[in-house]
Design an enzyme around this catalytic site. Structure first.
Site, PDB file in Angstrom:
ATOM      1  N   TYR A 248      -7.055 -43.917   0.876  1.00  0.00           N
ATOM      2  CA  TYR A 248      -6.695 -44.503   2.172  1.00  0.00           C
ATOM      3  C   TYR A 248      -7.318 -43.726   3.312  1.00  0.00           C
ATOM      4  O   TYR A 248      -7.372 -42.485   3.279  1.00  0.00           O
ATOM      5  CB  TYR A 248      -5.183 -44.479   2.368  1.00  0.00           C
ATOM      6  CG  TYR A 248      -4.440 -45.583   1.664  1.00  0.00           C
ATOM      7  CD1 TYR A 248      -4.698 -46.922   1.956  1.00  0.00           C
ATOM      8  CD2 TYR A 248      -3.453 -45.284   0.734  1.00  0.00           C
ATOM      9  CE1 TYR A 248      -3.989 -47.934   1.322  1.00  0.00           C
ATOM     10  CE2 TYR A 248      -2.736 -46.282   0.091  1.00  0.00           C
ATOM     11  CZ  TYR A 248      -3.013 -47.613   0.394  1.00  0.00           C
ATOM     12  OH  TYR A 248      -2.313 -48.603  -0.226  1.00  0.00           O
TER      13      TYR A 248
ATOM     14  N   MET B  97       1.267 -43.771  -2.612  1.00  0.00           N
ATOM     15  CA  MET B  97       2.653 -43.856  -3.072  1.00  0.00           C
ATOM     16  C   MET B  97       2.772 -43.660  -4.578  1.00  0.00           C
ATOM     17  O   MET B  97       3.672 -42.984  -5.069  1.00  0.00           O
ATOM     18  CB  MET B  97       3.240 -45.219  -2.680  1.00  0.00           C
ATOM     19  CG  MET B  97       4.718 -45.346  -2.967  1.00  0.00           C
ATOM     20  SD  MET B  97       5.364 -46.980  -2.560  1.00  0.00           S
ATOM     21  CE  MET B  97       5.213 -46.987  -0.787  1.00  0.00           C
TER      22      MET B  97
ATOM     23  N   ARG C 148      25.391 -21.458  10.138  1.00  0.00           N
ATOM     24  CA  ARG C 148      25.301 -22.796   9.561  1.00  0.00           C
ATOM     25  C   ARG C 148      26.699 -23.291   9.249  1.00  0.00           C
ATOM     26  O   ARG C 148      27.133 -24.313   9.771  1.00  0.00           O
ATOM     27  CB  ARG C 148      24.430 -22.765   8.291  1.00  0.00           C
ATOM     28  CG  ARG C 148      24.233 -24.129   7.651  1.00  0.00           C
ATOM     29  CD  ARG C 148      23.324 -24.087   6.433  1.00  0.00           C
ATOM     30  NE  ARG C 148      23.914 -23.423   5.278  1.00  0.00           N
ATOM     31  CZ  ARG C 148      23.395 -23.444   4.056  1.00  0.00           C
ATOM     32  NH1 ARG C 148      22.256 -24.108   3.830  1.00  0.00           N
ATOM     33  NH2 ARG C 148      23.974 -22.814   3.057  1.00  0.00           N
TER      34      ARG C 148
ATOM     35  N   LYS D 117      24.180 -28.182  -7.178  1.00  0.00           N
ATOM     36  CA  LYS D 117      24.184 -29.238  -6.151  1.00  0.00           C
ATOM     37  C   LYS D 117      22.889 -30.053  -6.245  1.00  0.00           C
ATOM     38  O   LYS D 117      21.902 -29.588  -6.845  1.00  0.00           O
ATOM     39  CB  LYS D 117      24.335 -28.609  -4.765  1.00  0.00           C
ATOM     40  CG  LYS D 117      23.196 -27.666  -4.370  1.00  0.00           C
ATOM     41  CD  LYS D 117      23.568 -26.799  -3.171  1.00  0.00           C
ATOM     42  CE  LYS D 117      22.429 -25.855  -2.811  1.00  0.00           C
ATOM     43  NZ  LYS D 117      22.846 -24.845  -1.811  1.00  0.00           N
TER      44      LYS D 117
HETATM   45  C1  LIG Z   1      22.466 -23.535  -2.191  1.00  0.00           C
HETATM   46  C2  LIG Z   1      23.371 -22.380  -2.058  1.00  0.00           C
HETATM   47  C3  LIG Z   1      23.333 -21.323  -2.980  1.00  0.00           C
HETATM   48  C4  LIG Z   1      22.235 -21.180  -4.019  1.00  0.00           C
HETATM   49  O1  LIG Z   1      21.076 -20.701  -3.369  1.00  0.00           O
HETATM   50  P1  LIG Z   1      19.736 -20.352  -4.192  1.00  0.00           P
HETATM   51  O2  LIG Z   1      18.844 -19.791  -3.152  1.00  0.00           O
HETATM   52  O3  LIG Z   1      19.241 -21.635  -4.747  1.00  0.00           O
HETATM   53  O4  LIG Z   1      20.120 -19.388  -5.238  1.00  0.00           O
HETATM   54  C5  LIG Z   1      24.316 -20.353  -2.910  1.00  0.00           C
HETATM   55  N1  LIG Z   1      25.268 -20.398  -1.945  1.00  0.00           N
HETATM   56  C6  LIG Z   1      25.313 -21.376  -1.014  1.00  0.00           C
HETATM   57  C7  LIG Z   1      26.373 -21.360   0.013  1.00  0.00           C
HETATM   58  C8  LIG Z   1      24.356 -22.393  -1.028  1.00  0.00           C
HETATM   59  O5  LIG Z   1      24.393 -23.348  -0.106  1.00  0.00           O
END
Ligand SMILES: *Cc1c(COP(=O)(O)O)cnc(C)c1O
Length: 382
Positions: A274, A322, A153, A44
């Protein structure tokens, strides 16, 4: 990884992803699993900022056949990268499996069934929506069912799991039942065992479910009882430390360097950057590095970050801007010059080290690497 020396035609930064190290990390995780347990890759957010297409292609060559993304458009990119052409749907049991963690939604929702991308069903609403699609196309559509076991979640609550309608579920080709660990990076945390037990009890009650998935990167290291049928590491594949404490068993896969734009010996007492927040005394040797918060070199690294110039540790002076920041090169070789490279991530410091300096986690360092940084890839052809 050793890089060629700088040349004037190079840009102002270079971000190199070592695909061989990515492959070694994947194979290392896979080796921890019993035969028959599959190792997915979570790709992702553009493979945590590293580039989903080259990373997924490289992992496919290592035997990875399960890829998790957050959104359908990411899934389509991965599918295109892996198959060159995404015109035909992926058939059940075929080669590549792409799963979408955020559920069957998005502007490209049609693509789920035209391409055979598998949504994770996180709520009764997702289940109803997906069942409706299954009716519409008169097919058993593939799905992963997500049970919430304490993170609050995403996923079905205990009551929602009990209320599951077997008839509705039979509309799906249920690939896995999954849950997600809240504290997997803390091996001593009792929440891990609590989540695992609850997951197992609830999942086994769902009729027709054969395969389970629970572990992210940290979960892989909690032991074989957390592995079930499929593990879902992301961070560890990209070299981040999967659990707190001790030595990181994973290899860093990244190198990020910024070009030195200017070197100076401060000619009078004054201040850096800055806000003139950091006093500078006459005679201090400084260099200005061509990276800034627009590139993911966080402003919180002001007066806290460290870069390495020809191996010497050089602390950040004053605020990160930046597009640039200033470092103290008093400890570096006297011949540091404009055009030299400053290492931000590399052999001397990992993304996790930079995260510590910035007060965040390696995940955020990786996913913040800016679009202005040109990613180049090293290795990965075998
Ligand atoms: C992002 C995610 C993972 C991977 O988690 P890592 O800590 O990066 O290994 C696995 N399962 C779900 C549901 C996630 O959202």
């Amino acid at each position: 990884m050793s890089l060629p020396p700088a040349s004037a035609t190079d840009g102002l930064s270079r971000l190199v992803v070592d695909l061989d190290a990515v492959a070694r990390n994947y194979l290392f995780l896979k080796k921890m699993l019993a035969p028959g347990v599959d190792c997915a890759a979570v790709v992702k957010a553009d493979a945590y900022g590293l580039g989903a297409a080259p990373v997924a292609q490289n992992l496919y060559r290592q035997g990875c056949r399960h890829f998790f993304v957050a959104e359908i458009d990411e899934g389509l990119s991965v599918l295109r990268a892996l198959r060159g052409d995404d015109s035909a749907p992926v058939q059940p049991g075929q080669d590549v499996n792409v799963y979408v963690l955020d559920g069957p939604r998005g502007a490209s929702i049609e693509a789920f069934f035209t391409k055979g991308i598998v949504p994770v069903l996180n709520s009764p609403g997702d289940i109803a929506l997906w069942a409706e699609q299954a009716r519409r196309v008169a097919q058993r559509l593939p799905a992963v069912l997500h049970l919430d076991t304490g993170m609050n979640r995403l996923g079905l609550t205990a009551a929602e799991t009990d209320a599951l309608d077997a008839a509705v579920l039979s509309a799906f080709d249920l690939r896995y039942v999954m849950s997600h660990l809240a504290c997997a990076e803390q091996p001593q945390n009792p929440m891990n065992a609590r989540q695992r037990q609850e997951f197992e009890q609830r999942a086994r009650k769902i009729s027709g479910v054969l395969r389970l998935s629970l572990a992210n990167s940290g979960g892989v290291f909690l032991g074989p009882e957390y592995h079930y049928d499929l593990v879902r590491p992301g961070a560890a594949i990209y070299g981040l430390q999967p659990q707190d404490g001790g030595k990181n068993p994973m290899q860093n896969v990244l190198s990020l360097e910024g070009r030195i734009l200017q070197v100076r010996t401060v000619d009078r007492d004054g201040a850096a950057g800055y806000g003139a927040t950091r006093a500078l005394v006459k005679g201090t040797r400084t260099a200005t590095v061509a990276l800034g918060y627009a590139d993911g070199y966080f402003r919180s690294l002001s007066d806290k970050g460290l870069v390495y110039i020809a191996g010497a540790a050089c602390p950040v002076l004053g605020r990160v801007s930046m597009d640039s920041f200033i470092v103290d090169i008093s400890n570096a070789a006297t011949d540091v010059a404009t055009g030299d490279w400053a290492e931000v991530i590399g052999p001397h410091q990992s993304p996790d080290d930079v995260a510590k300096q910035a007060g965040t986690i390696g995940y955020e360092v990786l996913t913040s690497l800016g679009t202005r940084l040109k990613r180049t890839y090293h290795g990965g052809q075998s």
